[in-house]
Scaffold this active site. Structure first.
Site, PDB file in Angstrom:
ATOM      1  N   GLU A  89       1.586  -0.555  -5.068  1.00 39.60           N
ATOM      2  CA  GLU A  89       0.591   0.467  -5.332  1.00 39.60           C
ATOM      3  C   GLU A  89       1.343   1.789  -5.347  1.00 39.60           C
ATOM      4  O   GLU A  89       1.609   2.389  -4.309  1.00 39.60           O
ATOM      5  CB  GLU A  89      -0.498   0.506  -4.258  1.00 39.60           C
ATOM      6  CG  GLU A  89      -1.578   1.540  -4.592  1.00 39.60           C
ATOM      7  CD  GLU A  89      -2.285   2.131  -3.384  1.00 39.60           C
ATOM      8  OE1 GLU A  89      -3.433   2.569  -3.540  1.00 39.60           O
ATOM      9  OE2 GLU A  89      -1.690   2.172  -2.288  1.00 39.60           O
TER      10      GLU A  89
ATOM     11  N   ASP B 238       0.831  -1.199   0.000  1.00 40.87           N
ATOM     12  CA  ASP B 238       0.000   0.000   0.000  1.00 40.87           C
ATOM     13  C   ASP B 238       0.871   1.256   0.000  1.00 40.87           C
ATOM     14  O   ASP B 238       1.877   1.337   0.713  1.00 40.87           O
ATOM     15  CB  ASP B 238      -0.881  -0.024   1.253  1.00 40.87           C
ATOM     16  CG  ASP B 238      -1.885   1.098   1.294  1.00 40.87           C
ATOM     17  OD1 ASP B 238      -2.748   1.155   0.409  1.00 40.87           O
ATOM     18  OD2 ASP B 238      -1.792   1.928   2.223  1.00 40.87           O
TER      19      ASP B 238
END
Length: 590
Positions: free
Chosen positions: A309, A229
């Site tokens: 990401e 993330d």
């Protein structure tokens, strides 16, 4: 209907955009990975919230669908201020989802079905309830406990102004002042997202060691990789300089009136100081070495992977994350955000593949995830309009029929491209966003932080429909779900689509079967530029020359199929030998 264009089935391009790879290429170079949002996949205990046993029970559905791996959004212990992206314990499961034993059972069941398991990792920040941050609040300024996070003195004679002018992605200031042990206002801490998500200080070796231990913990339990993330956010620019644009995930899309006060030509004025700093790559080289140590024989089937990401522009900087000694994959957000225009799609596909090929990485393709409006809704908005952060009552509503048609065509285009593809839960059913979700039920912190200007991501996170006639459409045995499902989900439930010719579910099954049978994920891509400016067309072939000719018609006029062409699959029904507007077809290449 207009005059159809003629479509030749063979007109070889002089140079392939992308060469074919070996049939035994590592699994992650061509895998189709299915994202599960645990809260919204399946509820086993009837509390209205999805859980790990619910996921395990529904895994055969995914094996039958034809995907290669699953990616699980966070299931860690968390106060759930940001739906689990505020982690209080990286080595335990939140009771909402189950237990570590449930996680072990899920991983084993997935492997038995031939599905690999990728889990989310959130290294940019912890929860404010993490034991480290609680210790930092109790400790004094300058202490080792505070050095794990981004604490700083405020500006002004009394320190009452934030250390810089950064804003949170969710809205509002990116700094919060703490009350010290003696009851006086003290230092400030950085939170690029919610106030309950303090940013870690990745210049501190303790932070690096902690996450290496977390990686080992889950690798030892058998996971096959990690989706990282906010992978571009760990390191902040030295000196934490002011930033005069909006702090979005890309950081530089929406300029403020104060932008002109930034120094001209300064690199920091071109790249946000909280994103994509060069130091992040040292972190991922260390992680890659650790993952490689779990496969000392170098068996491609046993590779453990990292996927970034990283909302980074241009694509060349994004490709830096997937150099041979760093991550295996990075999400291709440029493709997700591409306008529904042939020229844009061709340009982004070409630049994405070129950038990945330069570093020897696979391209990735994605159309929907838990952070964006689902593409069945997004593509029903006017072409070229800014992507909204959520849609609700009173907003411009998508054209549902048009969005569904374009979504099917876009998916058929995506799943033919070489590399790895990501599918978000429920998109195979053609699920739209819940664009009429009552505002008082919203849980995304963006809604409150932006003072109700942006509705946020709840609309794409609504629980899955499994059975049209059941309570909660079969999501679980209870009577309610944590977010309400729109009525249209009943007609789109799994049991309404299984075995139904032309359904969205059967389209996905067919596309995935052909993709696997013909090894399209490792195929050679050659553009076919003979069909005009409003058509995206290419051939994707394996090393033996077998494959498909793909035609996506984005123009107003139909494209005529060649006489005798064998249609393997079409995203919309073909009433005559033409490819109508907003339709993708796959033709057999012998």
């Amino acid at each position: 209907m207009g005059h159809p264009q003629w479509c030749p089935v063979t007109s070889p391009a002089p140079h392939p955009l992308h060469p074919a790879e070996s049939h035994d290429a590592p699994w992650w170079r061509h895998a189709v990975i299915y994202q599960i949002y645990p809260r919204s996949w399946a509820d086993a205990n009837g509390d209205g919230i999805g859980d790990l046993p619910g996921i395990t029970a529904r895994l055969p559905y995914l094996a039958d669908l034809g995907v290669d791996a699953i990616w699980l959004s966070p299931f860690y212990a968390s106060p759930m201020n940001d739906a689990g992206y505020d982690v209080s314990d990286y080595r335990d499961i939140d009771p909402m989802f189950g237990t570590l034993d449930d996680a072990d059972t899920l991983i084993a069941a997935a492997h038995d079905l031939g599905l690999r398991v990728i889990v989310d990792l959130v290294p940019n920040h912890t929860s404010s309830e993490h034991e480290w941050f609680q210790a930092a609040l109790a400790a004094a300024p300058g202490s080792p406990e505070r050095a794990r996070y981004m604490f700083a003195e405020g500006k002004g004679s009394d320190g009452s102004e934030p250390p810089n002018n950064w804003l949170s992605v969710f809205g509002g200031p990116a700094w919060t002042r703490v009350i010290e042990a003696d009851g006086t206002p003290g230092q400030w801490y950085l939170h690029i997202f919610d106030t309950s998500q303090p940013d870690l200080n990745w210049e501190n070796p303790e932070v690096s060691e902690m996450f290496l231990d977390v990686l080992r913990f889950w690798l030892d339990r058998g996971v096959d990789g990690f989706r990282v993330d906010v992978a571009h956010g760990l390191i902040k620019a030295e000196g934490l300089p002011d930033w005069f644009e909006r702090t979005g995930m890309l950081g530089s899309h929406e300029e403020s009136a104060d932008k002109e006060s930034a120094s001209d030509g300064d690199e920091q004025s071109a790249r946000a100081p909280m994103w994509d700093q060069d130091g992040v790559h040292d972190v991922y080289r260390q992680w890659r070495a650790l993952l490689d140590s779990y496969n000392p024989e170098g068996d491609p089937a046993r590779d453990r992977i990292l996927c970034a990401e990283a909302w980074v522009e241009p694509v060349e900087r994004a490709a830096a994350y997937v150099r041979p000694d760093e991550m295996h994959q990075a999400f291709n957000f440029a493709f997700l955000e591409a306008p529904w225009r042939a020229a844009d799609l061709r340009e982004i596909i070409t630049s994405s593949i070129d950038a990945a090929d330069l570093v020897g990485a696979p391209s990735t393709w994605v159309l929907s995830n838990h952070d964006v409006v689902r593409h069945a809704s997004r593509l029903g908005l006017p072409v070229g309009a800014p992507r909204p952060n959520g849609i609700g009552t009173g907003d411009a509503q998508p054209n549902a029929v048009l969005g569904s048609r374009r979504a099917r065509a876009a998916t058929a285009l995506m799943l033919a491209l070489p590399g790895s593809a990501y599918v978000y839960q429920g998109e195979e059913l053609g699920l739209p966003d819940h664009t009429a979700l009552p505002d008082h039920l919203r849980q995304d912190p963006t809604w409150e932080h932006t003072e109700h200007r942006e509705r946020g991501r709840d609309g794409c996170r609504v629980p899955m429909p499994w059975e049209a006639g059941a309570s909660t459409y079969g999501f679980g045995p209870g009577e309610q779900t944590w977010l309400p499902q729109p009525e249209i989900y009943g007609a789109l439930a799994v049991d309404r689509q299984v075995g139904v010719d032309g359904s969205s579910l059967e389209l996905y099954r067919t596309l995935l079967t052909i993709r696997r049978d013909l090894d399209l994920g490792v195929g050679e891509l050659d553009w076919d530029e003979s069909l005009g400016a409003d058509v995206v067309a290419f051939r994707i072939t394996d090393q033996d020359g077998a494959g498909v000719h793909v035609i996506t018609n984005l123009g107003a006029e139909p494209v005529t199929l060649p006489e005798g062409a064998e249609v393997l699959v079409a995203s919309s029904r073909l009433a005559d030998p033409t490819v109508p507007t907003d339709t993708t077809v796959w033709l057999r290449i012998s």
